[in-house]
Design an enzyme around this catalytic site. Sequence first.
Site, PDB file in Angstrom:
ATOM      1  N   PHE A 240       0.811  -1.227   0.000  1.00  0.00           N
ATOM      2  CA  PHE A 240       0.000   0.000   0.000  1.00  0.00           C
ATOM      3  C   PHE A 240       0.840   1.271   0.000  1.00  0.00           C
ATOM      4  O   PHE A 240       0.421   2.302   0.480  1.00  0.00           O
ATOM      5  CB  PHE A 240      -0.956   0.004   1.211  1.00  0.00           C
ATOM      6  CG  PHE A 240      -1.639  -1.308   1.422  1.00  0.00           C
ATOM      7  CD1 PHE A 240      -2.537  -1.791   0.483  1.00  0.00           C
ATOM      8  CD2 PHE A 240      -1.373  -2.072   2.533  1.00  0.00           C
ATOM      9  CE1 PHE A 240      -3.154  -3.017   0.661  1.00  0.00           C
ATOM     10  CE2 PHE A 240      -1.985  -3.303   2.722  1.00  0.00           C
ATOM     11  CZ  PHE A 240      -2.882  -3.771   1.782  1.00  0.00           C
ATOM     12  N   ILE A 646     -10.002  -3.225 -18.746  1.00  0.00           N
ATOM     13  CA  ILE A 646      -9.939  -3.996 -17.507  1.00  0.00           C
ATOM     14  C   ILE A 646      -9.357  -5.364 -17.860  1.00  0.00           C
ATOM     15  O   ILE A 646      -9.979  -6.149 -18.563  1.00  0.00           O
ATOM     16  CB  ILE A 646     -11.353  -4.150 -16.897  1.00  0.00           C
ATOM     17  CG1 ILE A 646     -11.973  -2.773 -16.607  1.00  0.00           C
ATOM     18  CG2 ILE A 646     -11.308  -4.997 -15.629  1.00  0.00           C
ATOM     19  CD1 ILE A 646     -11.152  -1.866 -15.712  1.00  0.00           C
ATOM     20  N   LYS A 718      -5.607   1.707 -17.798  1.00  0.00           N
ATOM     21  CA  LYS A 718      -5.363   2.750 -16.807  1.00  0.00           C
ATOM     22  C   LYS A 718      -5.206   2.051 -15.461  1.00  0.00           C
ATOM     23  O   LYS A 718      -5.786   0.999 -15.254  1.00  0.00           O
ATOM     24  CB  LYS A 718      -6.562   3.696 -16.736  1.00  0.00           C
ATOM     25  CG  LYS A 718      -6.814   4.526 -17.999  1.00  0.00           C
ATOM     26  CD  LYS A 718      -8.136   5.266 -17.836  1.00  0.00           C
ATOM     27  CE  LYS A 718      -8.313   6.354 -18.870  1.00  0.00           C
ATOM     28  NZ  LYS A 718      -9.591   7.083 -18.632  1.00  0.00           N
ATOM     29  N   GLU A 722      -5.494   2.312  -7.013  1.00  0.00           N
ATOM     30  CA  GLU A 722      -5.688   3.406  -6.063  1.00  0.00           C
ATOM     31  C   GLU A 722      -6.941   4.215  -6.369  1.00  0.00           C
ATOM     32  O   GLU A 722      -7.109   5.318  -5.886  1.00  0.00           O
ATOM     33  CB  GLU A 722      -4.442   4.304  -6.066  1.00  0.00           C
ATOM     34  CG  GLU A 722      -3.238   3.534  -5.553  1.00  0.00           C
ATOM     35  CD  GLU A 722      -1.938   4.296  -5.697  1.00  0.00           C
ATOM     36  OE1 GLU A 722      -1.548   4.927  -4.711  1.00  0.00           O
ATOM     37  OE2 GLU A 722      -1.307   4.238  -6.756  1.00  0.00           O
TER      38      GLU A 722
END
Lengths: 760, 267
Positions: A240, A646, A718, A722
């Site tokens: 993270f 995706i 893309k 986040e």
Amino acid sequence: MAELPLIGEGAPRIDGRLKVTGDARYAADFSVPNPAYAQLVTSTIARGRIVSLDASEAGKVPGVLKVYTHENAPKIEGVPFFGKGGQAYQGFRPLQGVEIKHEGQIIALVVAETLEAAREAAFRVKATYEPQTPAATFGDGGTETEVAAEISKQHTDPKTGDADAALKDAAHVVEAEYETATNHHNAMELYSTTAHWTGDHLTIYEPSQWVYGLRAGVAGELGIPQDKVRVLSPFTGGAFGSKGTVTARSALTAAAARALNRPVKLLVTRAQGYTTASYRAETKHRIRLGADGDGTFVGFVHEGFELTSRPDTFLVSGTESTVRMYGFKNVRTKVSAVRADRNTPGFMRSPAEVPYMFALESAVDELAWKIGMDPIELRLKNDTKTDPITGKPFTTRQVRACFERAKELFGWDRRVAKVGAMRADGELVGYGAALACYPTQLAPAAVRLTLEGKGRARVQIAAHDIGTGTYTVLAQAAAGLLGVALDRVEVELGDTNLPAGPISGGSVATASSVSAIMKAAEAIRLRLATAATTSNDGPLAGKDKESVVLKDGRLVAEDGTGEDLTDAFKRLGVGTVEEYAEWLPDGVDEKAMRGLYNGSVKIVGGPMQDRTQFSFGAELVEVRVNPRTLSIRVPRMVGVFASGRIMNRMTAGSQVLGGMVWGVGSALHEQTEIDRRYARYVNDNIAEYLVPVNADIVHQEIEFLEEDDGEVNLAGVKGLGELGNVGTNAAVANAVYHATGFRARKIPIRIEDVLKSHLV
Amino acid sequence: MYAFDYAKPASLDEAARLLADDPEAKALAGGQTYIPTLKQRLAQPTRLVDLAGIPDLATIKEEGDGLAVGAMTTHKAVAASPVVQRAFPELAYLASLIGDPAVRAMGTIGGSVANNDPAADYPVVVLTLDATVRTTKGEHRGSDFFPGMFETALEPDELIREFHIPVPEAAAWEKFRNPASRYALVSVLLVRTKDGEIRCGVGGAGPTCFRATAIEDALRSSFAPEALDGVTIDAGDLNEDIHATAAYRAHLIPVLAKRCVRRMLRR
Ligand SMILES: Cc1cc2nc3c(=O)[nH]c(=O)nc-3n(C[C@H](O)[C@H](O)[C@H](O)COP(=O)(O)OP(=O)(O)OC[C@H]3O[C@@H](n4cnc5c(N)ncnc54)[C@H](O)[C@@H]3O)c2cc1C
């Protein structure tokens, strides 16, 4: 070139079995011959000097090999702070002097035969200090505020028109201050470093989001050539943002291993991880947002205040994103750094957007109530096709489509536009909405791709799987492009012996790695197609080589004629074709590839020379507030996202689903408590640092819109790691307002804050 | 954890002797408090004297006007005991709310009382009912067993054998739990003794458990929730941490006491 679908199949993780059976090797799992174990000792004051460090008792613990303090520590060269183009988590090097810059600073390193002996000895190191009163956070005496644009060359405050003048004449203005809390990543996997020397060659096992950066950083700190260092991090148990930059422990562990002439394994406790690595610092925002009578925005002022350490200026500058969300005609922004006696903050999942979008998306909601407009209507009214600062177009921007689909899935039309007017099961019900965004960023990437005549493929790239599904999506990309089955693809990651991959940060990993894979796959296709179409015999002889693709283990032309891979390979006279490819994003010059190998980061995206590129999403949540206890629950969340191609519906879905869970944490749970007297973190453990648990998350619905963005990169991918946790905090706060009339301008929202307010 | 010796004596007297011989030795019961203490290096005994091998320390019997409960009786055993459920159901209820199943399966009443954590539950019972603490050296009265935070009237080499807990006429236990640990933020035990005396014990709030005399006085004149309306508790001496302020704890005490009154009136 073979086509990848816009929304790829939901393939389960190819490494899932390894993980659930415990076969996946995390950094601390690697065994090295005859290891010694190391333990950190950290300071109990936040500011001052060490007067003496007594290691005599520690040295008496059976099995102790060495106690390193500032008096005998190996010399560590400083490598520059990440924010200044280097790799270091912070510019300050502990253990090189008596200075204490923050609570929990490393003041000794104990090495022993066993972990237990190291812990026991660490406990017996006695420090005496000459303490000074620390400044812990905003508002404390001794903090220093500096204007970012004045202290950092990289920083500019986006601006257009005359926002202050426009706001003077605006029909409706919201003027408010917002605050977000200190957060720590708390990845399940703790920090560790294992250093193993063979001759003058060093191997480091460490959980990492950036193995090449770690290699460069450690080599720089030890003063040895980078090619003498290998870093391995095949699996990372959550990061993270916390495992991207190089913390002080790595080189210290390596130096200890060199001095003691045996491998050393350092295990950092969870509490020590709070102060020896990064975190998300608290922020404050001053917002002024104005609209004319019909809700058209006329001006926006966003001033951000970010906490940072004394030695380093770490800023996330989320105004770069907020100013691009709507057609604000006039914009003024300003970011300031507030220095306190704390460890340096760093990147944490959606570093800039989580705090800054909370402020903007709360203010938009406040304005909607002020005008008496549906908050989604207000957002759509101010949607824009061009970047309000640069005037350049967005590559794709499906804000309207996201909200419309989300409204439908959510049943937004049931919303009663009055505070406290909706009830269910005796509880107050509130609906809240927010816009999610993340700049589409990219980084250079290199890959080696191999295809065998037998139909097996291999992807080799020093990218990282930090739990995100990189193994799986890269295998899918290779399988799709090379026309082989997914289970025939092998992926190797997280090793500096592999071609350099991008840092796993800024959501660049998938888009950049897949772009490089596409380039390599195209080279493989071209070699096979050229041989097949220029041959004298064979079914593809004489066909246009551009029309020939790899599909289902065959090389086929548009009309369906083709041949098996085995035949195509025979024609080439080889059993395996291997291609190495280097990919550079638009606007990045060739030197960046050398930089990638040398551990310097080049990330581009968001606003560019000729265009602006972002992923967007709409998040709608329902909250239920118990009218007596004021406890807040989130029974339902809907997220609709448009984020280019995706690659894998399932792993992508998990990313945004988990992201929204984070968002609930940001809104209602997560806060590192600070004892202001000592500038010390209090709840430095996962019993007292609250995160959402299963019982907090009831129902979530996620959808991706098809989006064909040919401009962002070859793959049209893309980043979305986040994206999901941006805006959720504001959506929850907005829903709480709808339910109760309490406007939460500070997160996490605590019951006691709601209690203090005048409620419906 | 660092190195220490381990002994598992077969009698309480032998255990007491081992402790007397070595001032740095320490008794171990269910280990639910002490093992984590060792892991955090907050204690460094030379030797652990494990009481688990001693027979007959985990018994529950009716005895005169009350219950005799052995020191090594686990929370789970108290909660599930038909004897306790019949004679003093509120005590079984109290035991059933301690920690989580793992803690209840291992943790003991002796360990809880000997440890006297400010947030622990059994000390409130021992104090409020003035239970008798029978030890290897004699007896103590519950009303003066808890001098301060993590302190008791026990000598270092003195071990609890069993408790005699007088059964009240009526009782109600209310505990405001920390949702993570299940420890009390504040707890209140309200009882009417067999002689008709009203007593109100409070846990979790102060450095050690105490009697809320203001509440007792108010209820003595009128045993009704409203009797506590004007009653306030001074926050000055109460605990404060990241979970609750002293003022909040003070506020909770009459709130929980009222709930106890309501439950006792309903029965
Ligand atoms: C997650 C968690 C939640 C908990 N929640 C609660 C709660 O809600 N309410 C609550 O009351 N408690 C709670 N506890 C504490 C629990 O009840 C412990 O079991 C208890 O406090 C100690 O008992 P033990 O048998 O484990 O003692 P140990 O941990 O073995 O010993 C504790 C201390 O008592 C001494 N000792 C033990 N037995 C004797 C004896 N016979 N004579 C003299 N000294 C002795 C030991 O030397 C040691 O100093 C919780 C504990 C945990 C870990």
